[in-house]
Design an enzyme around this catalytic site. Sequence first.
Site, mmCIF file in Angstrom:
data_model
loop_
_atom_site.group_PDB
_atom_site.id
_atom_site.type_symbol
_atom_site.label_atom_id
_atom_site.label_comp_id
_atom_site.label_asym_id
_atom_site.label_seq_id
_atom_site.Cartn_x
_atom_site.Cartn_y
_atom_site.Cartn_z
ATOM 1 N NE ARG A 132 -31.272 120.309 -17.065
ATOM 2 C CZ ARG A 132 -30.313 120.281 -16.528
ATOM 3 N NH1 ARG A 132 -29.776 121.417 -16.223
ATOM 4 N NH2 ARG A 132 -29.844 119.174 -15.816
ATOM 5 C CG HIS A 133 -35.143 116.070 -15.219
ATOM 6 N ND1 HIS A 133 -34.437 116.161 -14.105
ATOM 7 C CD2 HIS A 133 -34.222 115.710 -16.178
ATOM 8 C CE1 HIS A 133 -33.222 116.169 -14.420
ATOM 9 N NE2 HIS A 133 -32.918 115.869 -15.517
ATOM 10 C CG ASN A 176 -30.109 116.885 -11.487
ATOM 11 O OD1 ASN A 176 -31.338 116.937 -11.784
ATOM 12 N ND2 ASN A 176 -29.134 116.521 -12.191
ATOM 13 N NE ARG A 218 -32.585 112.538 -15.345
ATOM 14 C CZ ARG A 218 -32.149 111.533 -15.686
ATOM 15 N NH1 ARG A 218 -32.552 110.441 -15.449
ATOM 16 N NH2 ARG A 218 -31.112 111.497 -16.644
ATOM 17 C CD GLU A 260 -28.935 114.146 -20.689
ATOM 18 O OE1 GLU A 260 -29.105 114.248 -22.075
ATOM 19 O OE2 GLU A 260 -28.506 115.197 -20.106
ATOM 20 C CG HIS A 284 -33.006 113.986 -19.948
ATOM 21 N ND1 HIS A 284 -33.170 113.572 -18.778
ATOM 22 C CD2 HIS A 284 -33.951 113.320 -20.640
ATOM 23 C CE1 HIS A 284 -33.977 112.655 -18.355
ATOM 24 N NE2 HIS A 284 -34.671 112.423 -19.716
HETATM 25 O O1 F6P Z 1 -26.258 116.357 -14.847
HETATM 26 C C1 F6P Z 1 -27.329 116.194 -15.797
HETATM 27 C C2 F6P Z 1 -26.993 115.530 -16.816
HETATM 28 O O2 F6P Z 1 -28.443 115.711 -17.422
HETATM 29 C C3 F6P Z 1 -26.581 114.332 -17.057
HETATM 30 O O3 F6P Z 1 -27.297 113.191 -16.913
HETATM 31 C C4 F6P Z 1 -25.802 114.439 -18.410
HETATM 32 O O4 F6P Z 1 -24.641 113.386 -18.615
HETATM 33 C C5 F6P Z 1 -25.394 115.654 -18.472
HETATM 34 O O5 F6P Z 1 -26.159 116.403 -17.940
HETATM 35 C C6 F6P Z 1 -25.126 116.196 -19.930
HETATM 36 O O6 F6P Z 1 -24.387 117.512 -19.729
HETATM 37 P P1 F6P Z 1 -22.732 117.668 -20.120
HETATM 38 O O7 F6P Z 1 -22.737 117.218 -21.504
HETATM 39 O O8 F6P Z 1 -22.687 119.104 -20.017
HETATM 40 O O9 F6P Z 1 -21.871 116.885 -19.301
#
Ligand code: F6P
Length: 428
Positions: free
Chosen positions: A214-215, A221, A265, A285, A350
């Site tokens: 991941r970045h 975050n 990122r 993402e 991501h």
């Molecule tokens: O929090 C970091 C991230 O990459 C968000 O940008 C994204 O919406 C999320 O994680 C995806 O993870 P989850 O599907 O568990 O919400």
Amino acid sequence: MVGLPARGKTYLAQKICRYFKWQGVSARVFNVGDYRRQNYGAAQPHSFFDPTNPEGQRQRNDVAKLALEDLIQWLEKPDSSVAVYDATNSTRDRREWIVQRCSQSTVPIETIFIESICEDASIILENIKAVKLSSPDYANEQDPDRAARDFQKRIHHYEVQYETISDEDDLTYVKLINVGSLVVLNHIQGYLQSRVVYYLMNVHITPRCIFFSRHGESMYNVSGKIGGDAVLSPRGEEYSSALPKLVRDNLKDQPMTVWTSTLRRTIQTAQELNYPKLQWKALDELDAGLCDGMTYEEIEKKYPEDYANRDKDKFTYRYRGGESYHDVVLRLEPIIMELERQSNILIIGHQAVLRCILGYFMNLSIQDIPYLRIPLHTLIKLTPRAYGCDEERFRVKIDAVDTHRPKPGATDGPEKDGEVPVLPSMAE
Ligand code: F6P
Ligand code: ATP
């Protein structure tokens, strides 16, 4: 599948099945060897496969029939789509019987024959060493050379009666010759068949590694917000400086290409890596639509129903004006094809996108994909093996927030150090 033993039939059958299942198409392999082992025991000497051994012949026909009957029964169920009949199917009569029996099914079954031909003795010997000596067939054989000689005799019994697909003009088939260096196609039609063919044309067996990270930790975050296009936090920048040495320690001097998304990122995380780089929009993402830029708490407050629905079925839940994990899987299909074709690759990606890609390589169920743990500041190394991948994780000792939300009610505690090796910060 069609081909002599140790030609990669099981390898290809399992890959095809994994590829379809990942996309939500129900698929299953029926391996006749498994039926043989269950019904007549695993430890059969090569003479069992001798075509002049009537008892062996009878038992082999028997299990071929059992497997095909189960396969047809499975395809007759409402949600089944792709069944792979994994056996040598190395005679014309056998193939005719398969087509004939499938045509009597209560549902229309389209058959496509995938023949793997390989005349490179060194590849065949490698295949025997990689998978056959550790198979249950040789569990009682202590001497690997004796086991290899027995397997080569088994191959010889098949060679005596082997008929390559030739003038069976009305069959739909793909012939992969010498690990796909030549591909011959006949009567390919329809969506699923053309996907199989395209997929098979991309698969290779040259050893390589695929790295994922991941970045580095981003400012979003840190504040608990999802989505967006934030830059790295100071700790994220530290990770980006530590990454080149960690990668080099694992890769040595081999060439590699780095893939990032088009978001800042990931590009920033890759900036000190001295390899050719490629940005993919498809690696961006998961799009959280109206929820982009919000924290999970804000989403729960503003859209309580959506929030609850996401936890009920996270794979198919689609954010208002955004995407679901299933949408992400579908847009990642070209990435998977390209990954199959490529040599060493590092993807800086991501959370959701890497879950989907790892889900494909690690054969995860679509229920498990959205909950896969992929912590920040961790390098994941996949090494493809005969029937799957080895996974190693290297955690860099630079703190980062934990962005993982376990499924409510699941006994998935916070991520602990010690689950993976923790490496000191290695900024150059
Ligand atoms: O929090 C970091 C991230 O990459 C968000 O940008 C994204 O919406 C999320 O994680 C995806 O993870 P989850 O599907 O568990 O919400
Ligand atoms: P059997 O008939 O005994 O079940 P098989 O044909 O199913 O044998 P596999 O068990 O799939 O053979 O052999 C696995 C090995 O085949 C792997 O090590 C893989 O690298 C190699 N392999 C994969 N694709 C090919 C190919 N197209 N040609 C030759 N070898 C391949």
